[in-house]
Each structure stands twice: as structure tokens, then as C-alpha cells.
Scaffold this active site. Sequence first.
Site, PDB file in Angstrom:
ATOM      1  CB  ALA A  77      -0.912   0.020   1.220  1.00 12.82           C
ATOM      2  CE  LYS A  78       2.763   6.404  -3.764  1.00  7.76           C
ATOM      3  NZ  LYS A  78       4.045   5.822  -4.080  1.00  7.76           N
ATOM      4  NE  ARG A  79      -2.950   1.955   4.912  1.00 10.15           N
ATOM      5  CZ  ARG A  79      -3.762   1.333   4.078  1.00 10.15           C
ATOM      6  NH1 ARG A  79      -4.173   1.929   2.985  1.00 10.15           N
ATOM      7  NH2 ARG A  79      -4.167   0.095   4.315  1.00 10.15           N
ATOM      8  N   GLY A 116       4.490   2.992   2.129  1.00 10.92           N
ATOM      9  CA  GLY A 116       5.734   3.270   1.421  1.00 10.92           C
ATOM     10  C   GLY A 116       6.027   2.331   0.261  1.00 10.92           C
TER      11      GLY A 116
END
Length: 282
Positions: free
Chosen positions: A247-249, A251
Site C-alpha cells: 500500500a502506498k501509505r 511506502g
Amino acid sequence: MSGETVITRFAPSPTGRLHLGHAASAIRAHDYARERGGRFVLRIEDIDGTRSRPEFVAGILEDLAWLGLRWDLLVFQSERLAKYQAALETLKARGLVYPCFCTRAEIAASASAPQGDAAPVYPGICRDLTVEEVTARAHLAHCWRLDMAKAVAITGALAWHDAIAGAVVADPLAQGDVVLARKDAPASYHLAVTLDDAAQGVTDVVRGVDLFAATDVHRVLQALLGLPVPSYHHHPLVVDAAGRRLAKRDGALSLAEMREGGEDGATLAARVRGGDRLATSW
Ligand code: GLU
């Protein structure tokens, strides 16, 4: 089987850049069709007007081309809103959906605890509003929910087939009264994806195991709307070193960042096909 043409699809929502998990899913769906002389559909799931952005659509096309994937058909859900609306009207006429005026906070306050990432099961607050109550509130923002108990009373027991998990007996009541049309869009993910897979002749739905339970809902909609039932292939998800789904959040690198870092798309795709760099989890 009957020798029908295999059709698969990759159906990203353009709400961010793609990462390695998306690449792995797209490659699986693409290769499944290609290995069988079939067709591969790229469907942009852009009905979320507040989160979908044109630059992410461009990014998806660029990333998939970089991986060496080619699609036979490109469709946008935003161009099919009238179809979703028509199906919703059919379900309204049959008394299978009801308007829901609840806010997220109201639902969270009284819903049963969600399991994992799943949305809370709707506690049914608006299910039995009277005609007068609905009329009085009709000017307020509302979504439309499927009355799952009524739906299941019509469809009876349902099953579907997963190429990896085998025969699955659907348990749609566990999903509760899911949203079929949102406050801000004439369709929800569930309605749009079910209608689209049928309209685009998708024979094999290849997607992440995070959507496994959603298939029970899709199976109900297929039964109610007289749609064909594809085969499903829910694959494991790519996880990071900590075992978390990418997930982008957290990283996770986007494919664009990998490209900018000098990676070659074809080489990366070959590694993904070989299972290299892919820690996965169910
Ligand atoms: N648009 C969904 C997503 O990006 C996937 C839909 C599907 O494969 O059924 O998570």
C-alpha cells in the site's frame, strides 16, 4: 469446456499509481487469456468521481505498456452509468433495494465490528422505513442498498467456482445489505463490476483474494439479473517485508518510481512471472 473464447480483465481504480501488487494481478489476468488464445480487457473503474483522476488513468496505461502488456479492449465505467442506472431501476421495481440516509458515522456507531479490511456490515437502520418516512427525506442525500435477505429468499442457495479454492457455497447474508448505488454515483463497485463482467463477456475473473467475499454479492446480483457466472481465480496478494499487503501509505514503491529508478519493465514482468520478489499472502 465448450471452447468459448477466454476473456479476462484487469480492472484498476484510477485513484493512485499502480504498484507491484497491481502488476502481478494484471500479468496474471493478461497471461491467462494469452495462454489460451483469448482476449484481455482493461477496464478503468472510474465511477468514484471524488477520487478518480485523469492523470492516474494515463499512469495506468503507461505502466501496463511499460510491463509489455497489451489489451484488446479499453473500457471506462464512467461511460456506462446509464446501464448501471437501468439495472438499479429494475431492482427498485422489484422492491429489492431501499434508500439509505445513514451517514458513515451513524453506521460505524451501531454496526457490528468489521472483520479485517471489510466495511462494517450495515445494521439495517433504513431497511424498514415507511413510505411516508422515505418521502419526507427524499430530498436528502441517500444511497441504495440491496435487501439481502429478500434477495436470497428469491435466489435460494448459490455457489460459484474458484480455480484455486474450488467450489464455494456463497454466504451473501454475511455481507449484509450492501450499497448498489452510492450517494455520489449511480452505481457501487458491486453493481458496476457485475454488470461489466457480463457485458464484456468476461469468462474468467482473475483478481486478488481480498475480493473473495465480494464474489458472494456478485453471485447474488448475477442470479437476480439473469447474468452469466464466470469462473473466478482469486490469487494471493503481494506483501512487503513486514508481511503487509502493499500500500502506498506504507511506502510501497509505485511502478512509476521503479521506472524512474532505472528498472526495465520487461525484466520486472519476467521476474514477476517467475515469482521472484513476490512474497505473497492469503
Ligand atoms: N477496481 C477494483 C480495485 O481496484 C478491482 C475490481 C475487481 O477486480 O473486481 O480494487
